[in-house]
Design a protein around this motif. Sequence first.
Motif, PDB file in Angstrom:
ATOM      1  N   GLU A  19      36.155  24.976   3.289  1.00 22.96           N
ATOM      2  CA  GLU A  19      36.387  23.694   3.959  1.00 22.96           C
ATOM      3  C   GLU A  19      36.126  22.579   2.958  1.00 22.96           C
ATOM      4  O   GLU A  19      35.429  22.765   1.961  1.00 22.96           O
ATOM      5  CB  GLU A  19      35.444  23.518   5.158  1.00 22.96           C
ATOM      6  N   GLY A  20      36.684  21.402   3.239  1.00 21.46           N
ATOM      7  CA  GLY A  20      36.446  20.247   2.392  1.00 21.46           C
ATOM      8  C   GLY A  20      37.534  20.049   1.355  1.00 21.46           C
ATOM      9  O   GLY A  20      38.494  20.819   1.276  1.00 21.46           O
ATOM     10  N   SER A  21      37.372  18.999   0.564  1.00 26.27           N
ATOM     11  CA  SER A  21      38.393  18.655  -0.428  1.00 26.27           C
ATOM     12  C   SER A  21      37.757  18.269  -1.755  1.00 26.27           C
ATOM     13  O   SER A  21      36.624  17.801  -1.808  1.00 26.27           O
ATOM     14  CB  SER A  21      39.248  17.490   0.091  1.00 26.27           C
ATOM     15  N   ILE A  22      38.526  18.493  -2.829  1.00 26.28           N
ATOM     16  CA  ILE A  22      38.104  18.127  -4.175  1.00 26.28           C
ATOM     17  C   ILE A  22      39.263  17.429  -4.859  1.00 26.28           C
ATOM     18  O   ILE A  22      40.380  17.945  -4.896  1.00 26.28           O
ATOM     19  CB  ILE A  22      37.720  19.367  -5.018  1.00 26.28           C
ATOM     20  N   GLU A  23      38.982  16.257  -5.386  1.00 25.13           N
ATOM     21  CA  GLU A  23      39.973  15.538  -6.191  1.00 25.13           C
ATOM     22  C   GLU A  23      39.459  15.500  -7.622  1.00 25.13           C
ATOM     23  O   GLU A  23      38.381  14.969  -7.891  1.00 25.13           O
ATOM     24  CB  GLU A  23      40.175  14.120  -5.649  1.00 25.13           C
ATOM     25  N   LEU A  24      40.218  16.080  -8.538  1.00 28.13           N
ATOM     26  CA  LEU A  24      39.824  16.166  -9.949  1.00 28.13           C
ATOM     27  C   LEU A  24      40.868  15.454 -10.794  1.00 28.13           C
ATOM     28  O   LEU A  24      42.060  15.789 -10.728  1.00 28.13           O
ATOM     29  CB  LEU A  24      39.708  17.634 -10.367  1.00 28.13           C
ATOM     30  N   CYS A  25      40.430  14.469 -11.555  1.00 26.83           N
ATOM     31  CA  CYS A  25      41.331  13.700 -12.425  1.00 26.83           C
ATOM     32  C   CYS A  25      42.515  13.141 -11.634  1.00 26.83           C
ATOM     33  O   CYS A  25      43.671  13.166 -12.089  1.00 26.83           O
ATOM     34  CB  CYS A  25      41.828  14.559 -13.589  1.00 26.83           C
ATOM     35  N   GLY A  26      42.231  12.674 -10.406  1.00 29.22           N
ATOM     36  CA  GLY A  26      43.253  12.038  -9.588  1.00 29.22           C
ATOM     37  C   GLY A  26      44.170  12.979  -8.839  1.00 29.22           C
ATOM     38  O   GLY A  26      45.120  12.543  -8.188  1.00 29.22           O
ATOM     39  N   THR A  27      43.886  14.283  -8.915  1.00 33.50           N
ATOM     40  CA  THR A  27      44.735  15.278  -8.257  1.00 33.50           C
ATOM     41  C   THR A  27      43.946  16.058  -7.218  1.00 33.50           C
ATOM     42  O   THR A  27      42.845  16.535  -7.505  1.00 33.50           O
ATOM     43  CB  THR A  27      45.317  16.265  -9.295  1.00 33.50           C
ATOM     44  N   ALA A  28      44.495  16.188  -6.014  1.00 32.26           N
ATOM     45  CA  ALA A  28      43.856  16.980  -4.964  1.00 32.26           C
ATOM     46  C   ALA A  28      44.043  18.462  -5.277  1.00 32.26           C
ATOM     47  O   ALA A  28      45.180  18.955  -5.296  1.00 32.26           O
ATOM     48  CB  ALA A  28      44.468  16.640  -3.615  1.00 32.26           C
TER      49      ALA A  28
ATOM     50  N   THR B  11      28.388  28.066  -8.189  1.00 27.64           N
ATOM     51  CA  THR B  11      29.504  28.116  -7.242  1.00 27.64           C
ATOM     52  C   THR B  11      30.149  26.740  -7.118  1.00 27.64           C
ATOM     53  O   THR B  11      31.381  26.605  -7.139  1.00 27.64           O
ATOM     54  CB  THR B  11      29.023  28.593  -5.859  1.00 27.64           C
ATOM     55  N   LEU B  12      29.324  25.705  -7.020  1.00 31.20           N
ATOM     56  CA  LEU B  12      29.827  24.338  -6.905  1.00 31.20           C
ATOM     57  C   LEU B  12      30.611  23.945  -8.145  1.00 31.20           C
ATOM     58  O   LEU B  12      31.692  23.340  -8.045  1.00 31.20           O
ATOM     59  CB  LEU B  12      28.659  23.371  -6.668  1.00 31.20           C
ATOM     60  N   LEU B  13      30.099  24.294  -9.312  1.00 33.49           N
ATOM     61  CA  LEU B  13      30.788  23.959 -10.556  1.00 33.49           C
ATOM     62  C   LEU B  13      32.168  24.619 -10.601  1.00 33.49           C
ATOM     63  O   LEU B  13      33.161  23.990 -10.961  1.00 33.49           O
ATOM     64  CB  LEU B  13      29.953  24.412 -11.758  1.00 33.49           C
ATOM     65  N   GLY B  14      32.229  25.883 -10.209  1.00 33.93           N
ATOM     66  CA  GLY B  14      33.497  26.599 -10.205  1.00 33.93           C
ATOM     67  C   GLY B  14      34.513  25.985  -9.264  1.00 33.93           C
ATOM     68  O   GLY B  14      35.705  25.893  -9.576  1.00 33.93           O
ATOM     69  N   LEU B  15      34.042  25.518  -8.109  1.00 29.47           N
ATOM     70  CA  LEU B  15      34.933  24.860  -7.152  1.00 29.47           C
ATOM     71  C   LEU B  15      35.439  23.531  -7.703  1.00 29.47           C
ATOM     72  O   LEU B  15      36.628  23.208  -7.593  1.00 29.47           O
ATOM     73  CB  LEU B  15      34.208  24.629  -5.824  1.00 29.47           C
ATOM     74  N   CYS B  16      34.538  22.760  -8.305  1.00 29.25           N
ATOM     75  CA  CYS B  16      34.922  21.454  -8.856  1.00 29.25           C
ATOM     76  C   CYS B  16      35.963  21.592  -9.961  1.00 29.25           C
ATOM     77  O   CYS B  16      36.824  20.720 -10.132  1.00 29.25           O
ATOM     78  CB  CYS B  16      33.692  20.727  -9.406  1.00 29.25           C
ATOM     79  N   ALA B  17      35.882  22.682 -10.709  1.00 32.48           N
ATOM     80  CA  ALA B  17      36.816  22.908 -11.820  1.00 32.48           C
ATOM     81  C   ALA B  17      38.087  23.623 -11.378  1.00 32.48           C
ATOM     82  O   ALA B  17      38.970  23.884 -12.201  1.00 32.48           O
ATOM     83  CB  ALA B  17      36.119  23.714 -12.915  1.00 32.48           C
ATOM     84  N   GLY B  18      38.178  23.939 -10.096  1.00 31.02           N
ATOM     85  CA  GLY B  18      39.377  24.612  -9.606  1.00 31.02           C
ATOM     86  C   GLY B  18      39.445  26.082  -9.943  1.00 31.02           C
ATOM     87  O   GLY B  18      40.520  26.693  -9.895  1.00 31.02           O
TER      88      GLY B  18
END
Length: 229
Positions: A62-71, A49-56
Amino acid sequence: MAKILNVHQLKKTYTSGSKNLTVLDNITFSVEAGDTFSIVGPSGSGKTTLLGLCAGLDRPDEGSIELCGTALESLNEDQRAQLRNQKVGFIFQDFQLLPTLTALENVSVPLELQGAKDAAKVGMRLLDQVGLADRFHHYPSQLSGGEQQRVALARAFSNKPAILFADEPTGNLDEETGEKVVQLLFELNQAAGTTLVIVTHDLDLAKRTQHILRLKGGKVLNEKTTIPS
């Protein structure tokens, strides 16, 4: 080093009947560009589940993820898909090759979708790197599990991703075959300078990465830096 992945106070809850099941609760960590990073924990700890969230692939509650400089929360579905196509590679436990395409076509398709003129040439070079240049015309059903995962490896690196997410990459392979795939994964990763994030229950595999994040019951148990052997 710049952070390529920033995860802050992530929470994900699913509804099952009349019950709410919190799969991830207050997850915070970051990954530096070029690092190798593993997420470990027992079944049901929330790793995939965490991996899927990190990859968008999914959105947190709740919370935030910034991937490759993009929110990620600032992007719609199409924009997130575009970011993945340009910056992200994937390797799955069940290979996820397209059964009607040959090994070469499976590797080349991501490049063709990006409009690359030399997709087949690059595809053949990648298949050669994983030792399957002589099987380029075979379909997935004609390949062993280990060979299919090697094709998936070649495909994952085809778009020169900035970050590669691997979900239990050896989960469907025997020990010897799995070891060969892991060796190839780390060799390709080092050559490409890609950031690698692996979800695994295999502690020996996790110890080959520079950092380990341990999950249990949807929470971070601990995070530590390792010295890969």
